[in-house]
Write an enzyme that holds these catalytic residues in place. Structure first.
Site, PDB file in Angstrom:
ATOM      1  CG  HIS A  63       4.605   2.650   2.727  1.00 24.66           C
ATOM      2  ND1 HIS A  63       4.161   1.658   2.033  1.00 24.66           N
ATOM      3  CD2 HIS A  63       5.744   2.524   3.209  1.00 24.66           C
ATOM      4  CE1 HIS A  63       4.913   0.684   2.226  1.00 24.66           C
ATOM      5  NE2 HIS A  63       6.112   1.326   2.717  1.00 24.66           N
ATOM      6  CG  HIS A 106      -1.811   1.130   1.395  1.00 24.50           C
ATOM      7  ND1 HIS A 106      -3.256   0.755   1.553  1.00 24.50           N
ATOM      8  CD2 HIS A 106      -1.725   2.489   1.252  1.00 24.50           C
ATOM      9  CE1 HIS A 106      -3.968   2.000   1.749  1.00 24.50           C
ATOM     10  NE2 HIS A 106      -2.811   3.009   1.385  1.00 24.50           N
TER      11      HIS A 106
END
Ligand code: DGP
Length: 112
Positions: free
Chosen positions: A98, A96
């Site tokens: 980041h 995800h």
């Protein structure tokens, strides 16, 4: 979707939240590499920076608008570093997207 950071954003897993707005969530890294180590993530699931498109880039703009606010709140008046790891060779362990916000000391010059 079985995504650790989606669960953190949803509040299903506790995190040390430092910032939140409509598009962005930021929280302290569980394994800090510097006195300040914050992860800044889009609330919408984007797997990595390699998946940024014209359709989802508003979240990226929001992240980079949030970063100076977070840095100021963390007292990073003398600079800081933003890193995003991508894929296997980039050693991305959580899929995800980041952005690592690192600071609070003079960081090493080496990038790789
Ligand atoms: P990367 O290697 O770039 O994918 O960075 C992932 C980072 O996520 C790593 O620095 C450790 C952090 N991390 C992993 N699991 C958790 C967690 O459950 N909570 C928090 N706060 N950070 C986590």
């Amino acid at each position: 979707m079985d995504c650790l950071f989606c669960k953190i954003i949803a509040g299903e897993i506790p995190s040390g939240k430092v910032y939140e707005d409509e598009l962005v969530y930021a929280f302290r890294d569980i394994n800090p590499q510097a006195p300040v180590h914050v992860l800044v993530v889009p609330k919408a699931h984007i797997a990595s920076a390699d998946e940024i498109t014209a359709d989802n880039s508003a979240a990226v703009a929001a992240i980079f608008a949030a970063i100076p606010k977070i840095a100021a709140a963390e007292g990073l008046t003398n600079g800081y570093r933003i890193i995003t790891n991508i894929g296997e060779d980039g050693c991305q362990s959580v899929r995800h997207m980041h952005f690592h916000l690192l600071g609070g000391k003079k960081l090493p010059e080496s990038m790789a």
